[in-house]
Design a protein around this motif. Structure first.
Motif, PDB file in Angstrom:
ATOM      1  N   MET A 410      12.750  75.216 -11.066  1.00 44.98           N
ATOM      2  CA  MET A 410      12.481  74.863  -9.622  1.00 44.98           C
ATOM      3  C   MET A 410      13.337  73.347  -9.764  1.00 44.98           C
ATOM      4  O   MET A 410      12.968  72.607 -10.789  1.00 44.98           O
ATOM      5  CB  MET A 410      11.002  74.429  -9.785  1.00 44.98           C
ATOM      6  N   PHE A 411      13.852  73.139  -8.914  1.00 45.05           N
ATOM      7  CA  PHE A 411      14.687  71.930  -8.828  1.00 45.05           C
ATOM      8  C   PHE A 411      14.943  71.520  -7.333  1.00 45.05           C
ATOM      9  O   PHE A 411      14.778  72.275  -6.396  1.00 45.05           O
ATOM     10  CB  PHE A 411      16.065  71.995  -9.495  1.00 45.05           C
ATOM     11  N   HIS A 412      15.061  70.202  -7.207  1.00 45.53           N
ATOM     12  CA  HIS A 412      15.506  69.747  -5.776  1.00 45.53           C
ATOM     13  C   HIS A 412      16.739  69.092  -6.016  1.00 45.53           C
ATOM     14  O   HIS A 412      17.377  68.583  -7.197  1.00 45.53           O
ATOM     15  CB  HIS A 412      14.195  68.868  -5.365  1.00 45.53           C
ATOM     16  N   ASN A 413      17.414  68.508  -4.997  1.00 45.83           N
ATOM     17  CA  ASN A 413      18.282  67.301  -4.951  1.00 45.83           C
ATOM     18  C   ASN A 413      18.001  66.184  -4.054  1.00 45.83           C
ATOM     19  O   ASN A 413      17.224  66.373  -3.081  1.00 45.83           O
ATOM     20  CB  ASN A 413      19.720  67.949  -5.068  1.00 45.83           C
ATOM     21  N   HIS A 465      17.417  63.422   2.296  1.00 48.30           N
ATOM     22  CA  HIS A 465      16.585  64.450   1.993  1.00 48.30           C
ATOM     23  C   HIS A 465      16.841  65.256   0.858  1.00 48.30           C
ATOM     24  O   HIS A 465      17.984  65.001   0.198  1.00 48.30           O
ATOM     25  CB  HIS A 465      16.863  65.240   3.478  1.00 48.30           C
ATOM     26  N   CYS A 466      16.224  66.415   0.762  1.00 37.57           N
ATOM     27  CA  CYS A 466      16.658  67.383  -0.371  1.00 37.57           C
ATOM     28  C   CYS A 466      17.892  68.331   0.440  1.00 37.57           C
ATOM     29  O   CYS A 466      17.892  68.815   1.446  1.00 37.57           O
ATOM     30  CB  CYS A 466      15.605  68.382  -0.916  1.00 37.57           C
ATOM     31  N   HIS A 467      19.058  68.630  -0.524  1.00 42.02           N
ATOM     32  CA  HIS A 467      20.028  69.348   0.304  1.00 42.02           C
ATOM     33  C   HIS A 467      19.908  70.819  -0.139  1.00 42.02           C
ATOM     34  O   HIS A 467      21.005  71.508   0.387  1.00 42.02           O
ATOM     35  CB  HIS A 467      21.611  68.840  -0.270  1.00 42.02           C
ATOM     36  N   ILE A 468      18.733  71.071  -0.702  1.00 40.59           N
ATOM     37  CA  ILE A 468      18.668  72.711  -0.608  1.00 40.59           C
ATOM     38  C   ILE A 468      18.201  72.778   0.904  1.00 40.59           C
ATOM     39  O   ILE A 468      17.111  72.180   1.412  1.00 40.59           O
ATOM     40  CB  ILE A 468      17.485  72.840  -1.631  1.00 40.59           C
ATOM     41  N   LEU A 469      18.784  73.527   1.650  1.00 39.44           N
ATOM     42  CA  LEU A 469      18.581  73.266   3.072  1.00 39.44           C
ATOM     43  C   LEU A 469      17.669  73.931   3.531  1.00 39.44           C
ATOM     44  O   LEU A 469      16.798  73.545   4.480  1.00 39.44           O
ATOM     45  CB  LEU A 469      19.831  74.063   3.803  1.00 39.44           C
ATOM     46  N   GLU A 470      17.078  74.815   3.157  1.00 43.00           N
ATOM     47  CA  GLU A 470      15.612  75.547   3.531  1.00 43.00           C
ATOM     48  C   GLU A 470      14.770  74.387   3.083  1.00 43.00           C
ATOM     49  O   GLU A 470      13.609  74.396   3.959  1.00 43.00           O
ATOM     50  CB  GLU A 470      15.361  76.836   2.708  1.00 43.00           C
ATOM     51  N   HIS A 471      14.635  73.537   1.930  1.00 45.33           N
ATOM     52  CA  HIS A 471      13.635  72.700   2.011  1.00 45.33           C
ATOM     53  C   HIS A 471      13.831  71.577   2.915  1.00 45.33           C
ATOM     54  O   HIS A 471      12.691  71.229   3.513  1.00 45.33           O
ATOM     55  CB  HIS A 471      13.933  72.063   0.366  1.00 45.33           C
ATOM     56  N   GLU A 472      14.973  71.058   3.092  1.00 40.52           N
ATOM     57  CA  GLU A 472      15.262  70.225   4.276  1.00 40.52           C
ATOM     58  C   GLU A 472      14.827  70.506   5.503  1.00 40.52           C
ATOM     59  O   GLU A 472      13.906  69.773   6.327  1.00 40.52           O
ATOM     60  CB  GLU A 472      16.944  69.918   4.368  1.00 40.52           C
ATOM     61  N   GLY A 475      10.975  70.433   6.057  1.00 41.43           N
ATOM     62  CA  GLY A 475      10.616  68.921   6.202  1.00 41.43           C
ATOM     63  C   GLY A 475      10.738  67.931   4.975  1.00 41.43           C
ATOM     64  O   GLY A 475      10.089  66.909   4.990  1.00 41.43           O
ATOM     65  N   MET A 476      11.694  68.333   4.016  1.00 45.84           N
ATOM     66  CA  MET A 476      11.788  67.486   2.593  1.00 45.84           C
ATOM     67  C   MET A 476      12.639  66.488   3.179  1.00 45.84           C
ATOM     68  O   MET A 476      13.859  66.668   2.649  1.00 45.84           O
ATOM     69  CB  MET A 476      12.127  68.299   1.667  1.00 45.84           C
ATOM     70  N   MET A 477      12.480  65.705   4.003  1.00 43.55           N
ATOM     71  CA  MET A 477      13.466  64.560   4.697  1.00 43.55           C
ATOM     72  C   MET A 477      12.569  63.439   5.221  1.00 43.55           C
ATOM     73  O   MET A 477      11.299  63.528   5.427  1.00 43.55           O
ATOM     74  CB  MET A 477      14.295  65.268   5.736  1.00 43.55           C
TER      75      MET A 477
HETATM   76 CU   LIG Z   1      14.587  70.763  -2.533  1.00 40.58          CU
END
Ligand SMILES: [Cu+2]
Length: 483
Positions: A410-413, A465-472, A475-477
């Protein structure tokens, strides 16, 4: 057969227009064509976009966002999106000091934006969620380039629509030159020995139709396909001479991390990361890149012979085949000094600011908040330096759920607009040589903490934001305002 093809196109279109998960499409059997398709399609090099500006200090470009069809394999035409073409976009080449005007036309039947990822510019030129372009309308950003030579990119950034529009084909490269990059003895003939590689992944049906968000795991971790494409091509090859080549790598994938290496096991030189050249080349046998990150690498093919083939790989994926078919060993040293980097000083930092990235799927958050375009999350002062402490946590229920659904990595960026930053520490250790260049996107593995220094050069409202586009899109922004 014709009817079947039409159905497939419609499936792609339907699966791409909704964000809801539909696990009942049992007729959409995903296959991995990767191993069955031979490496016999020549790598396509995106065209350089014509500069219609007058005088060397002005650059004027025309960019039309439109729908087209692409045949990925099995000769099945699929609806895709592209800039000036049916998929991806031309490479935009600009110079430091130039005033750049881009006439963007949206000829899609939906809203889009065009974000200049990595470009430092005033907020209203950024192409984020605050600059939507309605269907049929135009947008004309004008900005002055004032940053070092680098490989940047452009892609859509609408609120909640970024992932699907990128997956449908919207992405292009930007090459920025300056007087320093001009004089370095590096490969710089575009498409000849200076090669753009836009690396993305998709999942396909056996009929050659891309699928989007078909598994729970896609929602949790972001959309990862089992087929890697380079510049829109599955399993491409490139004819080369046994000399040194520069490759501009862009991870333009929605969610996949790559760990690039050569099938020969030999090292290569990393000369640039996100926002420009490193001070000196870093010799590595592998390179990890998360979505949105760029790197420039030099591969020295001088020790190979005519007829040799090798691959750029990531884990089990063979990404591109290099065919050495001409001898031109002209001595292939890489300059030992690349650029002077003016490092920000920790002593100039006026504030520590925390960005805590958490969660999976629809429960992603930054500092326990989800994106709200009517809320400013952080306020900054122009020309001030700050220390940001960015961490990724998968503690608690959501992390556990992620692992249950096949996670484990599990990671984010973390990407911020309107600023570049310098890494000063990762998990308490100093940055590696590779981490010492200017960055705009950083990978955070599970429970990692990265400290960065950044300085605000432009006013306005910008995104992080997180650049995992589905996370972005989930709402991860958040938004910061520079005054
Ligand atoms: Cu993410």
């Amino acid at each position: 057969m014709k009817a079947l093809k039409l159905t497939c196109i419609l499936i792609f279109f339907i699966s791409c227009t909704g964000h809801s998960l539909d696990n009942n499409r049992s007729y959409q059997i995903p296959v991995s064509p990767k191993e069955s398709i031979p490496f016999n399609t020549r790598l396509k090099i995106p065209d350089l976009l014509e500069n219609k500006g007058k005088g060397k200090n002005n650059a004027v470009f025309e960019l039309t966002v439109k729908k087209g069809t692409t045949e990925f394999f099995n000769k099945v035409p699929v609806i895709t999106y592209g800039y000036n073409g049916s998929i991806l976009g031309p490479t935009i080449r600009v110079r430091r000091g130039q005033t750049v005007t881009i006439n963007v036309k949206n000829r899609l039947n939906e809203y889009t934006t065009v974000h200049w990822h990595g470009m430092l510019l005033p907020a209203e030129m950024d192409g984020g969620p605050h600059q939507p372009i309605a269907p049929g309308k135009n947008w004309k950003p004008v900005f002055k380039v004032n940053q070092p030579a680098a490989t940047l990119w452009y892609h859509p950034h609408g609120l909640g629509t970024t992932a699907i529009q990128v997956y449908k084909g919207l992405a292009g490269m930007i090459i920025l030159d300056d007087t320093n990059s001009d004089k370095l003895n590096l490969p710089k003939k575009y498409g000849i020995d200076d090669i753009p590689l836009i690396i993305q992944d998709k999942r396909f049906t056996s009929d050659g139709v891309p699928l989007y968000l078909t598994y729970m795991r896609d929602i949790m971790e972001g959309m990862k396909g089992d087929t890697v494409l380079v510049n829109g091509i599955i399993n491409p090859y490139l004819d080369i001479k046994n000399t040194k080549y520069r490759f501009r790598l862009l991870n333009g994938s929605n969610a996949r991390i790559y760990n690039f290496r050569l099938s020969s096991g030999k090292p290569f030189y990393i000369i640039a990361t996100d926002c420009g050249l490193l001070e000196k080349p870093v010799k590595m046998k592998n390179l990890v890149m998360s979505p949105g990150e760029r790197a420039e690498i030099i591969i020295d093919f001088s020790s190979y012979s005519k007829g040799d083939t090798l691959y750029l790989k990531s884990y089990d994926f063979r990404i591109i085949q290099f065919r050495i078919n001409k001898m031109k060993n002209t001595g292939t040293s890489v300059p030992s000094a690349l650029a002077d980097i003016s490092f920000l000083k920790k002593s100039d930092s006026i504030k520590n600011r925390i960005f805590q990235l958490e969660g999976v799927g629809h429960h992603v958050s930054i500092n326990r908040k989800q994106m709200n375009i009517n809320r400013i999350d952080e306020y900054m002062k122009i020309n001030k330096t700050e220390t940001w402490i960015v961490s990724s946590s998968t503690r608690g229920m959501m992390g556990m759920m992620g692992r249950m659904h096949g996670g484990g990595n599990m990671f984010h960026n973390f990407h911020a607009h309107g600023v570049h930053f310098q890494i000063i520490g990762r998990n308490g250790r100093p940055p590696l040589p590779l981490e010492k260049g200017w960055k705009d996107t950083i990978l955070l593995e599970e429970n990692e903490e990265v400290k960065i220094l950044t300085k605000f050069l432009y006013k306005g409202i910008f995104m992080y934001h997180c650049h995992i586009l589905e996370h972005e899109d989930n709402g991860m922004m958040g938004q910061f305002r520079v005054d």
